[in-house]
Design an enzyme around this catalytic site. Structure first.
Site, mmCIF file in Angstrom:
data_model
loop_
_atom_site.group_PDB
_atom_site.id
_atom_site.type_symbol
_atom_site.label_atom_id
_atom_site.label_comp_id
_atom_site.label_asym_id
_atom_site.label_seq_id
_atom_site.Cartn_x
_atom_site.Cartn_y
_atom_site.Cartn_z
ATOM 1 C CB SER A 62 -3.996 -9.452 3.961
ATOM 2 O OG SER A 62 -2.768 -7.962 3.608
ATOM 3 C CE LYS A 65 -3.870 -6.305 6.567
ATOM 4 N NZ LYS A 65 -2.852 -6.600 6.081
ATOM 5 C CE1 TYR A 153 -6.759 -4.325 4.780
ATOM 6 C CE2 TYR A 153 -4.580 -4.512 3.347
ATOM 7 C CZ TYR A 153 -5.881 -5.194 4.154
ATOM 8 O OH TYR A 153 -5.161 -6.762 4.384
ATOM 9 C CG ASN A 155 -1.114 -3.954 4.672
ATOM 10 O OD1 ASN A 155 -1.603 -4.504 4.534
ATOM 11 N ND2 ASN A 155 -0.783 -3.322 3.836
ATOM 12 C CG HIS A 287 -8.120 -10.321 5.880
ATOM 13 N ND1 HIS A 287 -7.676 -9.629 4.069
ATOM 14 C CD2 HIS A 287 -8.786 -9.582 6.228
ATOM 15 C CE1 HIS A 287 -7.545 -9.156 4.693
ATOM 16 N NE2 HIS A 287 -7.927 -8.180 5.467
ATOM 17 C CG ASP A 481 1.385 -5.282 0.063
ATOM 18 O OD1 ASP A 481 1.496 -6.099 0.395
ATOM 19 O OD2 ASP A 481 0.658 -4.187 0.475
#
Length: 520
Positions: A62, A65, A153, A155, A287, A481
């Protein structure tokens, strides 16, 4: 900041293999654009005895991102330029549609697509194709909160961004990232490898020293929300690029890392793929990243021109390591919280009727409670008879009501204690019209089990555990995930005759998915 002390950093790093046990990892600290500490230990592959090095590539998950958002700003422009395209993408929507800026800031209210994949019957180690991602995202009709009002959150926000960017530019995200981000930043070996099954330069491991370490199986294809593979040297180059462009008001990272707000003007904790955090009065941006077998984290303190990076090929505390390195470098010391013993009146489960979310509390001893609310348990300090706090959550108890506050999410819930005995008349088949997916509940020997079925397959059977009248928990600890959604909260509805008519299924990542009973 007090005088920079590399010896304290070096002492901490020497003990990482002992304190964070696993196959291997890498860490670095960058100050004023220069590397002041970098270290690799352990093995990239235990079987082949391949050492971990500063040039070993790993999935950064992640952390990708922010790079997706960087491409958006650099190759497209302001997010509003893609709002019409997003409206066409979410063409089945019945609620207020989010804006592209809401996607960038995790304020869209869309439910996380990896969590929804569980409800659609996905095998945790199964193949997940780009067409399946689009099929899941394009069938969405509702949000679990009004866009722009809260943080959650998701994705899928960034997967959609990737699709919109490719459609707008007529180019692949692979090529745009390479040309406009990696090359200018000097990230020589960084690459978007969407298919996790194709990456074989380093092995990620599940397990621990008790269960042993086993190679993790990943076969998902992702893009936008994750997918970039990079070495520590690549990530150091990114931090040096950030430092070199720090005084450019139109510089990419300055545009990414600016302050964000919710629609009511309250400061938000996230923007353009970056967490906006604070430690010792200093603002941080960064992150974390996770996939089965992998963990990583980066932090940057612009005021002190300081960055920390940690990357592990096991499911250890990379986020904790990067944060501790930052605090050591800043000279920030941790203070012990004054605690009182937890009253037993705290313990049990508490339900918010509006969201269907459940807070479960149990005694952890020494003035602490273990709380289950989000994707993973939180340790809460009991600071007074009726108040407890964790890093992200504050709860206050007034009789049979708990007020839960997550200020960073702009979230305030009034939760009532779950009481009563559970009835076992919940067995049957339930259908979600939005997902076109089923939940099957069965009883075997007096125990209740549930399974999810949808366009991605049929899941294993999972045990259900009651916490009170018509409220059940269904733990799911492995999904495509990482981390997994955790406990699904099942809240059943009855008609005037007391018959079950349906239920709400949800977790922090994906709240309030409605199901109707179609077969007793």
């Amino acid at each position: 900041m007090s005088k920079f002390d590399t010896s304290a950093l070096e002492a901490f790093v020497r003990h990482i293999p002992q304190n964070y046990k696993g196959p291997g990892g890498v860490v670095a600290v960058v100050k004023d654009g220069e590397v002041v500490l970098q270290h690799a230990w352990g093995f990239a592959d235990l079987r082949t005895r391949t050492p971990m090095t500063l040039d070993t590539r790993m999935p950064i998950c992640s952390v990708s991102k922010q790079f997706t958002c960087a491409v958006l700003l650099d190759a497209v422009g302001e997010p509003e330029l893609l709002d019409d395209a997003l409206e066409a993408y979410l063409d089945k929507f019945e609620d207020e549609r989010p804006a592209v800026r809401d996607l960038c800031n995790n304020q869209s209210g869309l439910r996380d697509y990896w969590a929804l994949s569980v409800l659609c019957g996905a095998d945790p180690e199964g193949v997940f194709l780009p067409a399946q991602a689009q099929s899941l995202l394009r069938r969405l009709k509702t949000t679990h909160f009004e866009p722009g009002s809260h943080y959650s959150y998701c994705n899928g926000n960034f997967r959609i961004l990737a699709d919109l960017i490719e459609a707008h530019t007529g180019r692949t995200l692979v090529d745009i990232l390479s040309e406009r981000i990696f090359a200018p930043a000097g990230m020589k070996r960084a690459e978007l490898i969407s298919d996790t099954a194709l990456f074989d330069e380093c092995t990620g491991y599940e397990g621990d020293t008790v269960r042993g370490f086993l190679p993790a199986t990943n076969r998902i294809q992702w893009m936008g929300d994750a997918g970039i593979c990079a070495s520590l040297n690549d990530m150091i180059a990114w931090e040096q690029f950030i430092d070199a462009t720090r005084d450019d008001e139109s510089g990419l990272y300055r545009r990414l890392s600016g302050p964000q707000t919710f629609k009511d003007g309250v400061a938000a904790p996230y923007g353009f793929g970056l967490n906006l955090h604070e430690t010792g009065g200093k603002r941080l941006t960064g992150h974390g990243g996770a996939l089965r077998g992998w963990r990583c984290q980066r932090w940057h303190c612009a005021d002190e021109r300081l960055s920390t990076i940690a990357m592990f090929n096991f499911e250890g505390g990379a986020s904790e390591v990067a944060f501790k390195l930052m605090n050591i470098a800043l000279g920030v010391s941790s203070s012990e919280v004054s605690r009182v013993e937890a009253d037993s009146a705290w313990f049990g489960s508490w339900l918010d009727d509006e969201t269907g979310l459940v807070l479960s509390l149990e005694d952890a001893g020494h003035g602490r409670m273990k709380a289950r609310f989000g994707t993973s348990p939180e340790m809460m300090d009991v600071v007074s008879a009726n108040e407890a706090r964790s890093a992200v959550t504050t709860i206050r108890r007034d009789g049979e009501t708990i007020e839960l506050v997550r200020a960073s999410e702009n979230l305030r819930l009034s939760m009532k204690r779950v009481k009563g005995e559970a009835k076992h008349d919940i067995i049957g088949r339930y259908h979600s019209d939005e997902l076109d997916a089923d939940l099957l509940l069965v009883s075997e020997g007096g125990a209740i089990y549930g399974a999810f079925e949808g366009f991605l397959g049929k899941s294993d059977m999972y045990p259900l555990y009651s916490v009170g009248s018509d409220v059940w928990l269904l733990p799911v600890q492995r999904s495509m995930d990482a981390p997994s959604p955790g406990e699904w909260k099942l809240v059943f509805r009855r008609d005037d005759k007391g018959e079950i008519t349906g239920l709400s299924v949800g977790c922090w990542l994906a709240r309030g998915v409605e199901y109707r009973r179609v077969q007793p």
